[in-house]
Design a protein around this motif. Structure first.
Motif, PDB file in Angstrom:
ATOM      1  N   VAL A   1       0.825  -1.219   0.000  1.00 26.27           N
ATOM      2  CA  VAL A   1       0.000   0.000   0.000  1.00 26.27           C
ATOM      3  C   VAL A   1       0.856   1.265   0.000  1.00 26.27           C
ATOM      4  CG1 VAL A   1      -1.657   1.330   1.360  1.00 26.27           C
ATOM      5  CG2 VAL A   1      -1.987  -1.126   1.062  1.00 26.27           C
ATOM      6  N   THR A   2       1.967   1.256   0.730  1.00 28.33           N
ATOM      7  CA  THR A   2       2.765   2.480   0.853  1.00 28.33           C
ATOM      8  C   THR A   2       3.721   2.711  -0.318  1.00 28.33           C
ATOM      9  OG1 THR A   2       4.401   1.264   2.183  1.00 28.33           O
ATOM     10  CG2 THR A   2       2.681   2.463   3.366  1.00 28.33           C
ATOM     11  N   SER A   3       4.117   1.659  -1.017  1.00 27.34           N
ATOM     12  CA  SER A   3       5.072   1.819  -2.122  1.00 27.34           C
ATOM     13  C   SER A   3       4.603   2.797  -3.191  1.00 27.34           C
ATOM     14  CB  SER A   3       5.388   0.464  -2.755  1.00 27.34           C
ATOM     15  OG  SER A   3       6.140  -0.347  -1.873  1.00 27.34           O
ATOM     16  N   PRO A   4       3.310   2.751  -3.617  1.00 33.45           N
ATOM     17  CA  PRO A   4       2.865   3.712  -4.633  1.00 33.45           C
ATOM     18  C   PRO A   4       3.021   5.172  -4.212  1.00 33.45           C
ATOM     19  CG  PRO A   4       1.286   1.916  -4.444  1.00 33.45           C
ATOM     20  CD  PRO A   4       2.264   1.755  -3.314  1.00 33.45           C
ATOM     21  N   LEU A   5       3.017   5.435  -2.901  1.00 32.11           N
ATOM     22  CA  LEU A   5       3.204   6.812  -2.439  1.00 32.11           C
ATOM     23  C   LEU A   5       4.581   7.334  -2.840  1.00 32.11           C
ATOM     24  CD1 LEU A   5       1.690   6.562   1.167  1.00 32.11           C
ATOM     25  CD2 LEU A   5       0.593   7.440  -0.908  1.00 32.11           C
ATOM     26  N   PHE A   6       5.578   6.471  -2.806  1.00 34.83           N
ATOM     27  CA  PHE A   6       6.926   6.886  -3.177  1.00 34.83           C
ATOM     28  C   PHE A   6       7.051   7.066  -4.692  1.00 34.83           C
ATOM     29  CE2 PHE A   6       7.350   4.958   0.970  1.00 34.83           C
ATOM     30  CZ  PHE A   6       8.171   5.868   1.624  1.00 34.83           C
ATOM     31  N   ILE A   7       6.239   6.319  -5.441  1.00 37.72           N
ATOM     32  CA  ILE A   7       6.208   6.521  -6.899  1.00 37.72           C
ATOM     33  C   ILE A   7       5.650   7.911  -7.207  1.00 37.72           C
ATOM     34  CG2 ILE A   7       5.231   5.707  -9.080  1.00 37.72           C
ATOM     35  CD1 ILE A   7       5.144   2.899  -7.868  1.00 37.72           C
ATOM     36  N   LEU A   8       4.605   8.288  -6.476  1.00 30.65           N
ATOM     37  CA  LEU A   8       3.971   9.590  -6.701  1.00 30.65           C
ATOM     38  C   LEU A   8       4.823  10.748  -6.184  1.00 30.65           C
ATOM     39  CD1 LEU A   8       0.290   8.692  -5.681  1.00 30.65           C
ATOM     40  CD2 LEU A   8       1.162   9.059  -7.996  1.00 30.65           C
ATOM     41  N   LEU A   9       5.478  10.537  -5.035  1.00 38.41           N
ATOM     42  CA  LEU A   9       6.202  11.626  -4.391  1.00 38.41           C
ATOM     43  C   LEU A   9       7.640  11.777  -4.872  1.00 38.41           C
ATOM     44  CD1 LEU A   9       4.976  11.133  -0.697  1.00 38.41           C
ATOM     45  CD2 LEU A   9       4.236  12.878  -2.344  1.00 38.41           C
ATOM     46  N   GLY A  10       8.154  10.791  -5.584  1.00 34.04           N
ATOM     47  CA  GLY A  10       9.535  10.835  -6.042  1.00 34.04           C
ATOM     48  C   GLY A  10       9.917  12.117  -6.761  1.00 34.04           C
ATOM     49  N   PRO A  11       9.173  12.512  -7.802  1.00 38.08           N
ATOM     50  CA  PRO A  11       9.532  13.747  -8.519  1.00 38.08           C
ATOM     51  C   PRO A  11       9.444  14.991  -7.646  1.00 38.08           C
ATOM     52  CG  PRO A  11       8.053  12.373  -9.824  1.00 38.08           C
ATOM     53  CD  PRO A  11       8.081  11.776  -8.456  1.00 38.08           C
ATOM     54  N   THR A  12       8.514  15.002  -6.679  1.00 41.24           N
ATOM     55  CA  THR A  12       8.342  16.166  -5.818  1.00 41.24           C
ATOM     56  C   THR A  12       9.450  16.274  -4.780  1.00 41.24           C
ATOM     57  OG1 THR A  12       5.943  15.970  -6.064  1.00 41.24           O
ATOM     58  CG2 THR A  12       6.756  17.336  -4.247  1.00 41.24           C
ATOM     59  N   THR A  13       9.799  15.146  -4.184  1.00 43.32           N
ATOM     60  CA  THR A  13      10.806  15.151  -3.121  1.00 43.32           C
ATOM     61  C   THR A  13      12.235  15.128  -3.657  1.00 43.32           C
ATOM     62  OG1 THR A  13      10.769  12.726  -2.991  1.00 43.32           O
ATOM     63  CG2 THR A  13       9.235  13.949  -1.568  1.00 43.32           C
ATOM     64  N   GLY A  14      12.395  14.745  -4.917  1.00 47.58           N
ATOM     65  CA  GLY A  14      13.732  14.617  -5.475  1.00 47.58           C
ATOM     66  C   GLY A  14      14.390  13.295  -5.148  1.00 47.58           C
TER      67      GLY A  14
ATOM     68  N   ILE B   1       9.633  -7.321   1.786  1.00 49.28           N
ATOM     69  CA  ILE B   1      10.358  -7.421   0.510  1.00 49.28           C
ATOM     70  C   ILE B   1       9.419  -7.886  -0.595  1.00 49.28           C
ATOM     71  CG2 ILE B   1      12.152  -8.686  -0.731  1.00 49.28           C
ATOM     72  CD1 ILE B   1      13.780  -8.710   1.843  1.00 49.28           C
ATOM     73  N   ALA B   2       8.575  -8.880  -0.294  1.00 44.97           N
ATOM     74  CA  ALA B   2       7.644  -9.397  -1.301  1.00 44.97           C
ATOM     75  C   ALA B   2       6.679  -8.308  -1.770  1.00 44.97           C
ATOM     76  CB  ALA B   2       6.873 -10.586  -0.733  1.00 44.97           C
ATOM     77  N   GLY B   3       6.190  -7.489  -0.832  1.00 45.94           N
ATOM     78  CA  GLY B   3       5.305  -6.390  -1.209  1.00 45.94           C
ATOM     79  C   GLY B   3       6.002  -5.378  -2.094  1.00 45.94           C
ATOM     80  N   PHE B   4       7.259  -5.113  -1.808  1.00 45.22           N
ATOM     81  CA  PHE B   4       8.031  -4.162  -2.602  1.00 45.22           C
ATOM     82  C   PHE B   4       8.307  -4.710  -4.005  1.00 45.22           C
ATOM     83  CE2 PHE B   4      11.985  -2.158  -4.039  1.00 45.22           C
ATOM     84  CZ  PHE B   4      11.677  -0.810  -3.862  1.00 45.22           C
ATOM     85  N   LEU B   5       8.519  -6.023  -4.104  1.00 40.46           N
ATOM     86  CA  LEU B   5       8.829  -6.632  -5.404  1.00 40.46           C
ATOM     87  C   LEU B   5       7.703  -6.469  -6.424  1.00 40.46           C
ATOM     88  CD1 LEU B   5      10.741  -9.932  -4.553  1.00 40.46           C
ATOM     89  CD2 LEU B   5      11.465  -8.171  -6.182  1.00 40.46           C
ATOM     90  N   VAL B   6       6.493  -6.253  -5.952  1.00 40.52           N
ATOM     91  CA  VAL B   6       5.370  -6.016  -6.868  1.00 40.52           C
ATOM     92  C   VAL B   6       5.668  -4.810  -7.762  1.00 40.52           C
ATOM     93  CG1 VAL B   6       2.930  -5.382  -7.014  1.00 40.52           C
ATOM     94  CG2 VAL B   6       3.701  -7.062  -5.303  1.00 40.52           C
TER      95      VAL B   6
END
Length: 318
Positions: free
Chosen positions: A29-42, A200-205
């Motif tokens: 659930v939390t991994s997509p947040l980092f996909i969205l926030l990556g460009p904003t946070t650098g 790790i398994a959740g992140f591998l998705v």
């Protein structure tokens, strides 16, 4: 074989597997947040590095594994504050490097300090050089703590160096943990091992090819350090003859053989070429397989190569 299958089913598909599935779901659930926030946070991976093969910037989300692991570890307890402090120390060094770059020697210093914190504050089993009843000798005391500190720092860097293809470092980490999940079923240490495996398994998705999210140094350091420590505690818990007083070093090496072998070859290669040992390159095992077979097949080959020694290591302690 039937006993192994039954144990695996119990460890993964029953209520006892809650420590596995909760971190999986949290990370999922939390991994997509980092996909969205990556460009904003650098917080993006730099494709300009010598050992990178991707062409475009990718978000870094290794933090999601920490977020998935820690709540379960703390909830089920007993919580080891020294372990948490050491993990946060290596993770912090990786995250700072992900954001702005950090001198390799400074990163190594953080790892060494984290290892020293852990080995001086945590009860550790002796390191056995042998298999089952064939214990050649066992290290204890200061020499054992020095060896385990070296093991922790070495494992941390091994998983960082092998993090060069989509899903490779995370997948190899998961392969290394599966045997210990089976071997520690019913033991308290299972909770921590299962929690890391689930995260790790959740992140591998999101990290599998084509990856939407990368580990970054923070994520690979976290996996490498924690996995190295949990292998010690997990393997110590599998020896009925010694209780949890020793762990078989050779079996631990088999479970992470590919990252260790790749690191050893990289050090040898860089020394021979006259380059600095900490200088990145594109001649790792996975890079050579990538050039010949492409990314997806190269990763699958690496997985297959790691399954063999991991299986042998498992059979040696059954």
């Amino acid at each position: 074989m039937q006993d192994i299958a039954t144990t695996l089913k119990t460890s993964v598909l029953t209520v006892r597997a809650i420590p596995l599935w909760v971190p999986f779901l949290i990370t999922l659930v939390t991994s997509p947040l980092f996909i969205l926030l990556g460009p904003t946070t650098g917080l993006l991976d730099d494709p300009e590095s010598k050992r990178k093969i991707h062409q475009n910037q990718k978000p870094l989300g290794g933090t999601a594994i920490l977020i998935g692991f820690l709540p379960v570890y703390i909830y089920y307890g007993p919580t080891n504050l020294s372990l948490i402090a050491a993990l946060l120390l290596v993770f912090l060094a990786g995250i700072v490097d992900d954001f702005r770059g950090l001198n390799p020697r400074i990163k190594l210093l953080f790892q060494v300090i984290a290892a020293i914190v852990l080995v001086t504050q945590v009860r550790l089993p002796g390191s056995s050089f042998g298999f089952a009843e064939l214990h050649a000798f066992t290290l204890s005391g200061v020499s054992n703590r020095a060896l385990i500190a070296f093991w922790l720092v070495g494992g941390t860097n091994a998983f960082n160096l092998i993090d060069g293809l989509d899903g490779l470092a995370a997948g190899l980490g998961l392969i290394s943990l599966v045997p210990v999940i089976i071997l520690t079923a019913g033991n308290p240490v299972y909770i921590s091992i299962a929690a890391l495996a689930g995260a790790i398994a959740g992140f591998l998705v999101y990290n599998s090819h084509p990856a939407k999210l990368f580990l970054g140094d923070g994520g690979s350091y976290f996996i490498g350090f924690l996995l190295s420590y949990l292998l010690i505690q997990g393997l110590a818990a599998t020896d009925p003859a010694t209780g949890d007083s020793t762990w078989p070093l050779a079996v631990g090496l088999l479970l992470i053989l590919l990252p260790v072998l790749d690191t050893g070859l990289a050090i040898k290669r860089r020394i021979r070429s006259g380059e600095g040992v900490m200088e990145p390159d594109r001649n790792h095992i996975h890079h050579r397989l990538y050039r010949r077979y492409g990314q997806k097949r190269a990763v699958l080959i690496m997985y297959g190569l790691q399954v063999i020694p991991a299986t042998i290591g498992t059979l040696l302690v059954l």
